[in-house]
Every structure is written in C-alpha cells, then in structure tokens.
Write a protein that holds these residues in place. Structure first.
Motif, PDB file in Angstrom:
ATOM      1  N   ILE A 155      62.110  14.371 -32.777  1.00 13.27           N
ATOM      2  CA  ILE A 155      61.355  13.130 -32.960  1.00 13.27           C
ATOM      3  C   ILE A 155      60.695  13.077 -34.335  1.00 13.27           C
ATOM      4  O   ILE A 155      59.918  13.960 -34.706  1.00 13.27           O
ATOM      5  CB  ILE A 155      60.300  12.980 -31.852  1.00 13.27           C
ATOM      6  N   HIS A 156      61.048  12.017 -35.085  1.00 12.86           N
ATOM      7  CA  HIS A 156      60.447  11.762 -36.393  1.00 12.86           C
ATOM      8  C   HIS A 156      59.850  10.354 -36.349  1.00 12.86           C
ATOM      9  O   HIS A 156      60.586   9.367 -36.235  1.00 12.86           O
ATOM     10  CB  HIS A 156      61.494  11.831 -37.503  1.00 12.86           C
ATOM     11  N   PHE A 157      58.542  10.258 -36.426  1.00 17.92           N
ATOM     12  CA  PHE A 157      57.913   8.934 -36.457  1.00 17.92           C
ATOM     13  C   PHE A 157      58.176   8.283 -37.816  1.00 17.92           C
ATOM     14  O   PHE A 157      58.240   8.954 -38.848  1.00 17.92           O
ATOM     15  CB  PHE A 157      56.417   9.060 -36.187  1.00 17.92           C
ATOM     16  N   ILE A 158      58.309   6.954 -37.801  1.00 20.01           N
ATOM     17  CA  ILE A 158      58.644   6.202 -39.010  1.00 20.01           C
ATOM     18  C   ILE A 158      58.025   4.812 -38.903  1.00 20.01           C
ATOM     19  O   ILE A 158      57.461   4.459 -37.874  1.00 20.01           O
ATOM     20  CB  ILE A 158      60.181   6.124 -39.181  1.00 20.01           C
ATOM     21  N   HIS A 159      58.094   4.023 -39.991  1.00 24.03           N
ATOM     22  CA  HIS A 159      57.608   2.629 -39.984  1.00 24.03           C
ATOM     23  C   HIS A 159      56.077   2.609 -39.935  1.00 24.03           C
ATOM     24  O   HIS A 159      55.465   1.973 -39.099  1.00 24.03           O
ATOM     25  CB  HIS A 159      58.203   1.883 -38.769  1.00 24.03           C
ATOM     26  N   PHE A 160      55.453   3.273 -40.899  1.00 23.55           N
ATOM     27  CA  PHE A 160      53.998   3.436 -40.908  1.00 23.55           C
ATOM     28  C   PHE A 160      53.292   2.235 -41.517  1.00 23.55           C
ATOM     29  O   PHE A 160      53.579   1.842 -42.648  1.00 23.55           O
ATOM     30  CB  PHE A 160      53.614   4.693 -41.699  1.00 23.55           C
ATOM     31  N   ASN A 161      52.358   1.660 -40.778  1.00 27.75           N
ATOM     32  CA  ASN A 161      51.504   0.612 -41.322  1.00 27.75           C
ATOM     33  C   ASN A 161      50.630   1.191 -42.439  1.00 27.75           C
ATOM     34  O   ASN A 161      50.322   2.397 -42.455  1.00 27.75           O
ATOM     35  CB  ASN A 161      50.615   0.034 -40.223  1.00 27.75           C
ATOM     36  N   HIS A 162      50.199   0.343 -43.356  1.00 27.99           N
ATOM     37  CA  HIS A 162      49.410   0.833 -44.493  1.00 27.99           C
ATOM     38  C   HIS A 162      48.110   1.505 -44.065  1.00 27.99           C
ATOM     39  O   HIS A 162      47.548   2.312 -44.798  1.00 27.99           O
ATOM     40  CB  HIS A 162      49.099  -0.318 -45.452  1.00 27.99           C
ATOM     41  N   THR A 163      47.628   1.181 -42.852  1.00 33.65           N
ATOM     42  CA  THR A 163      46.386   1.777 -42.348  1.00 33.65           C
ATOM     43  C   THR A 163      46.604   3.129 -41.675  1.00 33.65           C
ATOM     44  O   THR A 163      45.636   3.816 -41.345  1.00 33.65           O
ATOM     45  CB  THR A 163      45.746   0.843 -41.311  1.00 33.65           C
ATOM     46  N   ASN A 164      47.856   3.488 -41.439  1.00 25.87           N
ATOM     47  CA  ASN A 164      48.152   4.682 -40.652  1.00 25.87           C
ATOM     48  C   ASN A 164      47.773   5.946 -41.425  1.00 25.87           C
ATOM     49  O   ASN A 164      48.330   6.210 -42.494  1.00 25.87           O
ATOM     50  CB  ASN A 164      49.636   4.720 -40.284  1.00 25.87           C
ATOM     51  N   PRO A 165      46.862   6.747 -40.898  1.00 28.06           N
ATOM     52  CA  PRO A 165      46.409   7.930 -41.640  1.00 28.06           C
ATOM     53  C   PRO A 165      47.480   8.992 -41.826  1.00 28.06           C
ATOM     54  O   PRO A 165      47.344   9.853 -42.704  1.00 28.06           O
ATOM     55  CB  PRO A 165      45.250   8.459 -40.792  1.00 28.06           C
ATOM     56  N   VAL A 166      48.566   8.948 -41.056  1.00 26.37           N
ATOM     57  CA  VAL A 166      49.591   9.987 -41.202  1.00 26.37           C
ATOM     58  C   VAL A 166      50.358   9.853 -42.516  1.00 26.37           C
ATOM     59  O   VAL A 166      51.069  10.788 -42.904  1.00 26.37           O
ATOM     60  CB  VAL A 166      50.579   9.994 -40.020  1.00 26.37           C
ATOM     61  N   ILE A 167      50.228   8.721 -43.192  1.00 27.49           N
ATOM     62  CA  ILE A 167      50.858   8.584 -44.509  1.00 27.49           C
ATOM     63  C   ILE A 167      50.336   9.672 -45.442  1.00 27.49           C
ATOM     64  O   ILE A 167      51.060  10.178 -46.301  1.00 27.49           O
ATOM     65  CB  ILE A 167      50.595   7.193 -45.110  1.00 27.49           C
ATOM     66  N   ASN A 168      49.082  10.031 -45.246  1.00 27.39           N
ATOM     67  CA  ASN A 168      48.495  11.148 -45.992  1.00 27.39           C
ATOM     68  C   ASN A 168      48.814  12.428 -45.242  1.00 27.39           C
ATOM     69  O   ASN A 168      48.263  12.694 -44.176  1.00 27.39           O
ATOM     70  CB  ASN A 168      46.990  10.953 -46.109  1.00 27.39           C
ATOM     71  N   SER A 169      49.718  13.231 -45.790  1.00 25.17           N
ATOM     72  CA  SER A 169      50.208  14.416 -45.085  1.00 25.17           C
ATOM     73  C   SER A 169      49.126  15.454 -44.817  1.00 25.17           C
ATOM     74  O   SER A 169      49.310  16.330 -43.964  1.00 25.17           O
ATOM     75  CB  SER A 169      51.346  15.062 -45.876  1.00 25.17           C
ATOM     76  N   SER A 170      48.012  15.357 -45.519  1.00 21.93           N
ATOM     77  CA  SER A 170      46.929  16.324 -45.306  1.00 21.93           C
ATOM     78  C   SER A 170      45.861  15.803 -44.344  1.00 21.93           C
ATOM     79  O   SER A 170      44.868  16.487 -44.092  1.00 21.93           O
ATOM     80  CB  SER A 170      46.278  16.692 -46.644  1.00 21.93           C
ATOM     81  N   SER A 171      46.063  14.597 -43.798  1.00 13.96           N
ATOM     82  CA  SER A 171      45.068  14.035 -42.886  1.00 13.96           C
ATOM     83  C   SER A 171      45.048  14.811 -41.566  1.00 13.96           C
ATOM     84  O   SER A 171      46.017  15.483 -41.194  1.00 13.96           O
ATOM     85  CB  SER A 171      45.368  12.564 -42.605  1.00 13.96           C
ATOM     86  N   ILE A 172      43.944  14.697 -40.859  1.00  8.38           N
ATOM     87  CA  ILE A 172      43.809  15.340 -39.552  1.00  8.38           C
ATOM     88  C   ILE A 172      44.897  14.836 -38.608  1.00  8.38           C
ATOM     89  O   ILE A 172      45.506  15.608 -37.853  1.00  8.38           O
ATOM     90  CB  ILE A 172      42.408  15.068 -38.957  1.00  8.38           C
ATOM     91  N   GLN A 173      45.177  13.539 -38.655  1.00  7.98           N
ATOM     92  CA  GLN A 173      46.164  12.940 -37.756  1.00  7.98           C
ATOM     93  C   GLN A 173      47.576  13.445 -38.055  1.00  7.98           C
ATOM     94  O   GLN A 173      48.347  13.730 -37.131  1.00  7.98           O
ATOM     95  CB  GLN A 173      46.110  11.425 -37.854  1.00  7.98           C
ATOM     96  N   ALA A 174      47.914  13.560 -39.345  1.00  9.98           N
ATOM     97  CA  ALA A 174      49.232  14.079 -39.703  1.00  9.98           C
ATOM     98  C   ALA A 174      49.389  15.526 -39.239  1.00  9.98           C
ATOM     99  O   ALA A 174      50.451  15.920 -38.726  1.00  9.98           O
ATOM    100  CB  ALA A 174      49.439  13.986 -41.214  1.00  9.98           C
ATOM    101  N   GLN A 175      48.339  16.299 -39.397  1.00  4.69           N
ATOM    102  CA  GLN A 175      48.386  17.693 -38.960  1.00  4.69           C
ATOM    103  C   GLN A 175      48.502  17.796 -37.446  1.00  4.69           C
ATOM    104  O   GLN A 175      49.171  18.684 -36.912  1.00  4.69           O
ATOM    105  CB  GLN A 175      47.148  18.444 -39.461  1.00  4.69           C
ATOM    106  N   GLU A 176      47.870  16.852 -36.745  1.00  4.50           N
ATOM    107  CA  GLU A 176      47.935  16.860 -35.282  1.00  4.50           C
ATOM    108  C   GLU A 176      49.359  16.585 -34.806  1.00  4.50           C
ATOM    109  O   GLU A 176      49.838  17.198 -33.847  1.00  4.50           O
ATOM    110  CB  GLU A 176      46.977  15.835 -34.697  1.00  4.50           C
ATOM    111  N   VAL A 177      50.040  15.653 -35.467  1.00  2.89           N
ATOM    112  CA  VAL A 177      51.428  15.363 -35.124  1.00  2.89           C
ATOM    113  C   VAL A 177      52.274  16.628 -35.249  1.00  2.89           C
ATOM    114  O   VAL A 177      53.056  16.982 -34.347  1.00  2.89           O
ATOM    115  CB  VAL A 177      52.001  14.249 -36.016  1.00  2.89           C
ATOM    116  N   LYS A 178      52.094  17.335 -36.335  1.00  2.00           N
ATOM    117  CA  LYS A 178      52.892  18.542 -36.583  1.00  2.00           C
ATOM    118  C   LYS A 178      52.508  19.674 -35.633  1.00  2.00           C
ATOM    119  O   LYS A 178      53.375  20.398 -35.132  1.00  2.00           O
ATOM    120  CB  LYS A 178      52.731  18.968 -38.039  1.00  2.00           C
ATOM    121  N   THR A 179      51.218  19.805 -35.373  1.00  2.00           N
ATOM    122  CA  THR A 179      50.749  20.835 -34.449  1.00  2.00           C
ATOM    123  C   THR A 179      51.325  20.627 -33.054  1.00  2.00           C
ATOM    124  O   THR A 179      51.640  21.583 -32.333  1.00  2.00           O
ATOM    125  CB  THR A 179      49.208  20.842 -34.378  1.00  2.00           C
ATOM    126  N   ASN A 180      51.491  19.376 -32.673  1.00  2.00           N
ATOM    127  CA  ASN A 180      52.034  19.046 -31.358  1.00  2.00           C
ATOM    128  C   ASN A 180      53.553  19.173 -31.288  1.00  2.00           C
ATOM    129  O   ASN A 180      54.156  18.908 -30.244  1.00  2.00           O
ATOM    130  CB  ASN A 180      51.615  17.643 -30.942  1.00  2.00           C
TER     131      ASN A 180
END
Length: 324
Positions: free
Chosen positions: A286-311
């Motif tokens: 699973i690779h999430f795609i189609h990120f809205n400009h507000t989506n924090p995962v665009i920043n790979s160092s964000s807490i949310q991006a790290q949570e996606v990878k941790t999961n």
C-alpha cells in the motif's frame, strides 16, 4: 583596458557560451539517473489536483512555496513504459501535463515523438483531464493522440467546449473503455478500468488495474469511502503487487475551513485502521497518493508521515520506478 574590465568581459563571454555537454546534478535532476530497460511504471506526480501551493492558500503549508516552489510537487499521474514494443502511456492529463510528458519521453530512451502513445483518463475533475488543453489549436495542435475514456467521459469531451474542439479538429482520438474490460496496450502491458464511487458531476470515475509481464498494480487516486465501493478493497489489494490508493487527507483535523461531510475521501488514518490486521507483506503493497496541499505527510519528517511508515505502509514519491 583595465585588468578588472578584461576579467569582466571574459566572464561574460564564458557565461554566454553553449555548454559543450549536458552537466547534470543528480540531486537537482533525479530524472537523469532513471534508466528504463523493461516494462515499467513511473510516478509522475503525487499531489492532489489543485496543487501545492494551493490557490489563495494563506496557511503555513503554502506560504513559503509561493516564493520558493518545490519542483517535485506535481499533480498525480502515472507513466507506463514498454521498451520492447517502444510504447509509452500516461494516466491522466494534469495541469503539469507539459512537464510530465517531457519526463516520460526523456526516460523512454526509444521515444522520438514528444507525446505519449496514449492517455488514459480516470474522470472529469480538473486535475485529471485539463492537461488535454495543451494538445489543442492554441498550443501543440496535436494530431490524433489516442485518449482512452469511459462512456460518460467520452460524451463530456465531445459535447462541451473547449474539449469538443480537440475532437472536431482531430487533435485527439477518443478510444472508449468499459467497466472491467481489459485493454491490451502492448504485448507486455494491459489496463483494466473499474468504476469507483466519487463525485461524478460530469463523468463516471474509474481506477485501474495495470498488468505487466510479472506484476500487477492497483491505482485508485480518488474514491469517496471504501465502504461505499461494491468491491472489497482488502480483496483487491490481495490480487496485486502494489496498490496506489487515495491518501488525499490524513484526517479531518487538517480541513478546518470546510464541512468535512462534503469531502468524501477515505482519510489515511481511516485506511490504516481498516488495514490494521493485514500482514506486513500486504501492508507493504500500500502506497498512499493524491495528497491535498494540507496533508502533513507531504513533509516526510512530519509525525504523521512517520506514523504511516511505522504502521508498515508507504507514501508515494515522485519518480518512483516499478518494474512490471
């Protein structure tokens, strides 16, 4: 003439000379290092169709980008390449279409023409078809570029200007697709469109199953909610090797200026909960795609991006190359 004047003139002459060869910084130009020797898929964009920075956005996520744009923030599109048959295709004609087809051409070492051998459209929302305008009279004035569409999308293009002019002037040649019917693009490459629920104001919406010689890919950039789809997303993920799926919003918190009930996308947080019991191997698909400009995962160092990878899940990245 004074010494500093001579030095200045020498510098001016050198700066105006044509370069003797292509000098590329591989960090600044990651595309230059991509070599495609077998049937492959490449991600040509990961951002939701209104772009990043987003028009009229005053939030922190956009403010600096208006002054210092990130060239890797391109609207979602996929390229399909078959070197053996010397064919390439693009899924969706985005506002970044001009640059995306140039990238596709440059990494297709066999390609001599500037346009792909076919364009496959998912639906009639602005980021998925409006790039077709560059094929028209005012721009390229292309000649019969094959455009694969579903029936309602075909009618929309044929009956509404300015798109109808592309048809009447033979800038594009529409090839009709049908739900769940495979299209054999080349001997190595086929695609199968399938209907998904989405805001279908002007056309139906489809995702694609992309099949190469050895691997299958699921592509669903837009869908309302997984529960509203007649198919089971977990079963569909099980059938493929990669799944690029709607990750428009991380959760409802980021959208604080609109009624969240009007924005029917599966939040990444919801999807991760839904897929929580999958095996680690299934999650890796699973690779999430189609990120809205507000989506924090665009920043790979964000807490949310790290949570996606941790999961155990993945975030799509531009110019990711997959051998099919």
């Amino acid at each position: 003439m004074k010494l500093f004047q001579v030095f200045f003139l020498l510098m001016l002459v050198c700066s105006c000379k044509e370069p003797s060869g292509k000098q590329v910084d591989p960090v600044a130009d990651p595309v230059s290092s991509i070599q495609v020797n077998e049937t492959s898929l490449i991600i040509l964009g990961t951002i939701q169709y209104a772009g990043s920075p987003h028009i009229a956005c005053t939030k922190d996520c956009c403010r600096d980008l208006f002054l210092n744009p990130d060239k890797n923030r391109k609207v979602v599109s996929l390229g399909l390449i078959d070197p053996e048959n010397q064919k390439n295709y693009i899924i969706d004609a985005t506002p970044d279409f001009t640059e995306q087809i140039k990238v596709l051409k440059n990494i297709s070492s066999f390609a001599e023409k500037e346009t792909p051998d076919g364009i496959l459209l998912t639906h009639a929302h602005i980021g998925h078809y409006t790039g077709l305008m560059y094929l028209g009279k005012e721009a390229m004035n292309a000649n019969n570029i094959p455009v694969y569409t579903m029936p309602e999308m075909k009618s929309f293009l044929e009956q509404n200007g300015p798109w109808s002019q592309l048809v009447s002037r033979n800038n594009i040649s529409i090839k009709e697709m049908n739900n769940q019917q495979e299209i054999q693009l080349t001997t190595n490459l086929s695609v199968t469109p399938f209907l998904v629920p989405h805001r279908d104001e002007y056309s139906e919406t489809v995702g694609f199953t992309i099949t190469g010689p050895n691997k299958k890919v699921l592509f669903i950039p837009d869908i309302d909610k997984w529960e509203q789809w007649e198919s089971n997303i977990i079963e569909e993920i099980n059938k493929v090797n990669y799944a690029f799926i709607d990750g428009t919003f991380y959760d409802g918190v980021e959208v604080n200026n609109r009624d969240i009930s009007e924005i029917l996308h599966p939040f990444i947080s919801e999807s991760m909960n839904k897929f929580n019991d999958l095996s680690s191997e299934e999650k890796k698909k699973i690779h999430f795609i189609h990120f809205n400009h507000t989506n924090p995962v665009i920043n790979s160092s964000s807490i949310q991006a790290q949570e996606v990878k941790t999961n155990g899940f993945n975030l799509s990245s531009i110019y990711m190359l997959i051998k099919l």
